[in-house]
Motif scaffolding. Sequence first.
Motif, short mmCIF file in Angstrom:
data_model
loop_
_atom_site.label_atom_id
_atom_site.label_comp_id
_atom_site.label_asym_id
_atom_site.label_seq_id
_atom_site.Cartn_x
_atom_site.Cartn_y
_atom_site.Cartn_z
N GLN A 98 -30.76 44.09 36.16
CA GLN A 98 -29.58 43.71 36.92
C GLN A 98 -29.27 42.22 36.70
O GLN A 98 -28.12 41.84 36.51
N HIS A 99 -30.31 41.38 36.70
CA HIS A 99 -30.14 39.94 36.47
C HIS A 99 -29.56 39.69 35.07
O HIS A 99 -28.59 38.94 34.92
N LYS A 100 -30.15 40.34 34.07
CA LYS A 100 -29.67 40.17 32.69
C LYS A 100 -28.22 40.63 32.54
O LYS A 100 -27.41 39.97 31.89
N ALA A 101 -27.90 41.78 33.15
CA ALA A 101 -26.55 42.32 33.04
C ALA A 101 -25.53 41.39 33.71
O ALA A 101 -24.42 41.18 33.18
N THR A 102 -25.88 40.82 34.84
CA THR A 102 -24.96 39.92 35.54
C THR A 102 -24.75 38.65 34.72
O THR A 102 -23.62 38.16 34.60
N LYS A 103 -25.81 38.12 34.15
CA LYS A 103 -25.71 36.93 33.31
C LYS A 103 -24.78 37.21 32.12
O LYS A 103 -23.89 36.41 31.81
N GLU A 104 -24.98 38.35 31.46
CA GLU A 104 -24.14 38.72 30.32
C GLU A 104 -22.68 38.90 30.76
O GLU A 104 -21.76 38.54 30.03
N ARG A 105 -22.47 39.44 31.94
CA ARG A 105 -21.10 39.66 32.42
C ARG A 105 -20.39 38.34 32.69
O ARG A 105 -19.21 38.19 32.39
N VAL A 106 -21.12 37.35 33.28
CA VAL A 106 -20.51 36.04 33.53
C VAL A 106 -20.06 35.42 32.20
O VAL A 106 -18.94 34.94 32.07
N VAL A 107 -20.92 35.45 31.19
CA VAL A 107 -20.61 34.86 29.88
C VAL A 107 -19.44 35.62 29.24
O VAL A 107 -18.48 35.01 28.76
N ALA A 108 -19.51 36.95 29.23
CA ALA A 108 -18.46 37.75 28.59
C ALA A 108 -17.11 37.55 29.28
O ALA A 108 -16.07 37.43 28.61
N THR A 109 -17.09 37.49 30.60
CA THR A 109 -15.84 37.29 31.34
C THR A 109 -15.24 35.93 31.03
O THR A 109 -14.02 35.81 30.81
N ALA A 110 -16.08 34.89 31.00
CA ALA A 110 -15.58 33.55 30.68
C ALA A 110 -15.00 33.51 29.27
O ALA A 110 -13.90 32.97 29.05
#
Length: 170
Positions: A98-110
């Motif tokens: 969940q932590h890894k997925a959220t980190k990836e989502r923040v980067v991808a969204t930006a």
Amino acid sequence: MANGVWHRGYNIEVNLSLPDLGHPDRPGLLDEIMTSVAERDPELLECLAHHDGNTCESEAGGKSPWMFVRRGRVGGRRPLVAAHLPVTHKPSAAETDQHKATKERVVATALRHGLEASAEQPVRGTGGRGVADALVTGPDGTRIGWEIQYYPLSPSAVHRRSVKVPATTG
């Protein structure tokens, strides 16, 4: 709140109503039990009911069997009182999915919105060096470091972490 606790290190009952805590042979006991939970074993002081194998109303209400001691306020007096620590979850050193997925989502969204972004970026802020889970840079150069958290965090801990805003990468 309780007027006594079980000291697991010495296997003794500490009576908070007595000036010597019921142990005149241990002059440093007061300082020891008043030490911040952050600076001692959080399981050092135990609820007497729990220690005796009985049900404690605080535990039944979602608190842990572990205690801390503080000065209360009763009229003009400041007696010692014990209270239960909240139940918390200890963070693990390994990142969860969940932590890894959220980190990836923040980067991808930006990135999708035209901003610069990267994960696990070393940063230097007013509080020293650290590593942001994700670092997003706006068009004007403003950087925001994201720290992904999935465990209970006190308001004071949130504040301490928030004041370490990244100033430069490095």
